[in-house]
Write a protein that holds these residues in place. Structure first.
Motif, PDB file in Angstrom:
ATOM      1  N   VAL A   1       0.837  -1.113   0.304  1.00 49.32           N
ATOM      2  CA  VAL A   1      -0.006   0.236  -0.055  1.00 49.32           C
ATOM      3  C   VAL A   1       0.863   1.339  -0.019  1.00 49.32           C
ATOM      4  O   VAL A   1       1.917   1.157   0.431  1.00 49.32           O
ATOM      5  N   ASN A   2       0.299   2.166  -0.701  1.00 48.40           N
ATOM      6  CA  ASN A   2       1.278   3.527  -0.473  1.00 48.40           C
ATOM      7  C   ASN A   2       1.118   4.486   0.356  1.00 48.40           C
ATOM      8  O   ASN A   2       1.801   5.553   0.747  1.00 48.40           O
ATOM      9  N   GLN A   3       0.071   4.315   1.196  1.00 45.18           N
ATOM     10  CA  GLN A   3      -0.187   5.267   2.529  1.00 45.18           C
ATOM     11  C   GLN A   3      -1.219   4.534   3.447  1.00 45.18           C
ATOM     12  O   GLN A   3      -1.991   3.283   2.991  1.00 45.18           O
ATOM     13  N   ILE A   4      -0.962   4.920   4.581  1.00 45.38           N
ATOM     14  CA  ILE A   4      -1.776   4.258   5.798  1.00 45.38           C
ATOM     15  C   ILE A   4      -1.889   5.484   6.799  1.00 45.38           C
ATOM     16  O   ILE A   4      -0.772   6.212   6.956  1.00 45.38           O
ATOM     17  N   LYS A   5      -2.763   5.596   7.480  1.00 45.91           N
ATOM     18  CA  LYS A   5      -3.018   6.554   8.686  1.00 45.91           C
ATOM     19  C   LYS A   5      -2.040   6.176   9.843  1.00 45.91           C
ATOM     20  O   LYS A   5      -2.040   5.384  10.352  1.00 45.91           O
ATOM     21  N   PRO A   6      -1.020   7.273  10.044  1.00 40.94           N
ATOM     22  CA  PRO A   6      -0.198   7.032  11.282  1.00 40.94           C
ATOM     23  C   PRO A   6      -0.913   6.320  12.449  1.00 40.94           C
ATOM     24  O   PRO A   6      -0.183   5.704  13.420  1.00 40.94           O
ATOM     25  N   VAL A   7      -2.083   6.999  12.871  1.00 38.21           N
ATOM     26  CA  VAL A   7      -2.611   6.798  14.040  1.00 38.21           C
ATOM     27  C   VAL A   7      -3.110   5.165  14.196  1.00 38.21           C
ATOM     28  O   VAL A   7      -3.436   4.748  15.306  1.00 38.21           O
ATOM     29  N   LEU A   8      -3.176   4.415  12.830  1.00 36.70           N
ATOM     30  CA  LEU A   8      -3.612   3.249  12.924  1.00 36.70           C
ATOM     31  C   LEU A   8      -2.548   2.277  13.331  1.00 36.70           C
ATOM     32  O   LEU A   8      -2.769   0.959  13.522  1.00 36.70           O
ATOM     33  N   ILE A   9      -1.242   2.826  13.102  1.00 35.53           N
ATOM     34  CA  ILE A   9       0.130   1.896  13.367  1.00 35.53           C
ATOM     35  C   ILE A   9       0.409   1.499  14.511  1.00 35.53           C
ATOM     36  O   ILE A   9       0.423   2.609  15.452  1.00 35.53           O
ATOM     37  N   GLN A  10       0.524   0.487  14.932  1.00 38.78           N
ATOM     38  CA  GLN A  10       1.069   0.129  16.361  1.00 38.78           C
ATOM     39  C   GLN A  10       2.635  -0.276  16.310  1.00 38.78           C
ATOM     40  O   GLN A  10       3.304   0.076  17.239  1.00 38.78           O
ATOM     41  N   LYS A  11       3.026  -0.768  15.075  1.00 38.05           N
ATOM     42  CA  LYS A  11       4.480  -1.296  15.128  1.00 38.05           C
ATOM     43  C   LYS A  11       4.864  -0.809  13.815  1.00 38.05           C
ATOM     44  O   LYS A  11       4.103  -1.308  12.784  1.00 38.05           O
ATOM     45  N   ILE A  12       6.146  -0.847  13.558  1.00 40.65           N
ATOM     46  CA  ILE A  12       6.912  -0.592  12.229  1.00 40.65           C
ATOM     47  C   ILE A  12       8.130  -1.637  12.169  1.00 40.65           C
ATOM     48  O   ILE A  12       8.876  -1.265  13.058  1.00 40.65           O
ATOM     49  N   VAL A  13       8.275  -2.259  11.322  1.00 41.79           N
ATOM     50  CA  VAL A  13       9.585  -3.154  11.061  1.00 41.79           C
ATOM     51  C   VAL A  13       9.989  -2.881   9.762  1.00 41.79           C
ATOM     52  O   VAL A  13       8.943  -3.159   8.738  1.00 41.79           O
ATOM     53  N   VAL A  14      11.374  -2.564   9.664  1.00 41.19           N
ATOM     54  CA  VAL A  14      11.640  -2.227   8.308  1.00 41.19           C
ATOM     55  C   VAL A  14      12.786  -3.451   8.161  1.00 41.19           C
ATOM     56  O   VAL A  14      13.856  -3.673   8.759  1.00 41.19           O
ATOM     57  N   HIS A  15      12.713  -4.027   6.797  1.00 42.33           N
ATOM     58  CA  HIS A  15      13.682  -5.320   6.494  1.00 42.33           C
ATOM     59  C   HIS A  15      14.396  -4.559   5.404  1.00 42.33           C
ATOM     60  O   HIS A  15      13.743  -4.468   4.479  1.00 42.33           O
ATOM     61  N   LYS A  16      15.770  -4.514   5.523  1.00 41.27           N
ATOM     62  CA  LYS A  16      16.729  -3.998   4.567  1.00 41.27           C
ATOM     63  C   LYS A  16      16.822  -5.190   3.514  1.00 41.27           C
ATOM     64  O   LYS A  16      16.635  -6.295   3.681  1.00 41.27           O
ATOM     65  N   SER A  17      17.505  -4.855   2.276  1.00 45.01           N
ATOM     66  CA  SER A  17      17.345  -5.560   1.113  1.00 45.01           C
ATOM     67  C   SER A  17      18.588  -6.705   1.519  1.00 45.01           C
ATOM     68  O   SER A  17      19.486  -6.371   2.161  1.00 45.01           O
ATOM     69  N   THR A  18      18.497  -8.067   1.197  1.00 49.56           N
ATOM     70  CA  THR A  18      19.389  -8.875   1.595  1.00 49.56           C
ATOM     71  C   THR A  18      19.517  -9.791   0.398  1.00 49.56           C
ATOM     72  O   THR A  18      18.889  -9.683  -0.847  1.00 49.56           O
ATOM     73  N   ILE A  19      20.272 -11.022   0.422  1.00 48.18           N
ATOM     74  CA  ILE A  19      20.540 -12.028  -0.571  1.00 48.18           C
ATOM     75  C   ILE A  19      19.368 -12.531  -1.103  1.00 48.18           C
ATOM     76  O   ILE A  19      18.983 -12.927  -2.065  1.00 48.18           O
ATOM     77  N   SER A  20      18.494 -12.770   0.283  1.00 49.60           N
ATOM     78  CA  SER A  20      17.359 -13.932  -0.152  1.00 49.60           C
ATOM     79  C   SER A  20      15.976 -13.022  -0.491  1.00 49.60           C
ATOM     80  O   SER A  20      15.245 -13.412  -1.326  1.00 49.60           O
ATOM     81  N   CYS A  21      16.243 -11.606  -0.417  1.00 57.78           N
ATOM     82  CA  CYS A  21      15.178 -10.600  -0.711  1.00 57.78           C
ATOM     83  C   CYS A  21      15.766  -9.386  -1.337  1.00 57.78           C
ATOM     84  O   CYS A  21      16.036  -8.524  -0.496  1.00 57.78           O
ATOM     85  N   PRO A  22      15.679  -9.048  -2.423  1.00 54.58           N
ATOM     86  CA  PRO A  22      16.487  -7.931  -2.849  1.00 54.58           C
ATOM     87  C   PRO A  22      16.060  -6.567  -2.880  1.00 54.58           C
ATOM     88  O   PRO A  22      16.598  -5.639  -3.332  1.00 54.58           O
TER      89      PRO A  22
END
Length: 93
Positions: free
Chosen positions: A40-61
């Motif tokens: 999705v391109n946008q989501i209301k910040p008030v609805l978010i409980q947690k954010i996890v960022v996964h950087k690019s790796t060998i298994s997911c570019p």
């Protein structure tokens, strides 16, 4: 006797070449990304409980941003290239 030793030495040499070749190959050729069902391109910040960022790796570019919503613990994948998502990441950093 010399012929048997030569054959054995040749067999050991070829086996060692095979091991070196197998060891140098990449084990997983398929991407193991978490966001397979779209983003999705946008989501209301008030609805978010947690954010996890996964950087690019060998298994997911590519980088993946996964948010957990407050209601229902549903998870959504955000498009890291969307302008609103970039602004949100800049604020968090």
């Amino acid at each position: 006797m010399a012929n048997a030793m030569t054959s054995t030495a040749l067999l050991v040499f070829l086996a060692s070449l095979l091991l070196v070749n197998v060891e140098g190959q990449v084990g997983h050729t398929k991407a193991r990304c978490l966001c397979l069902n779209g983003v999705v391109n946008q989501i209301k910040p008030v609805l978010i409980q947690k954010i996890v960022v996964h950087k690019s790796t060998i298994s997911c570019p590519h980088m993946e941003i996964i948010v957990t919503l407050k209601e229902g613990k549903e998870k959504k994948c955000l498009n890291p290239e969307a302008p609103l998502v970039k602004k949100m990441i800049d604020k968090l950093m």
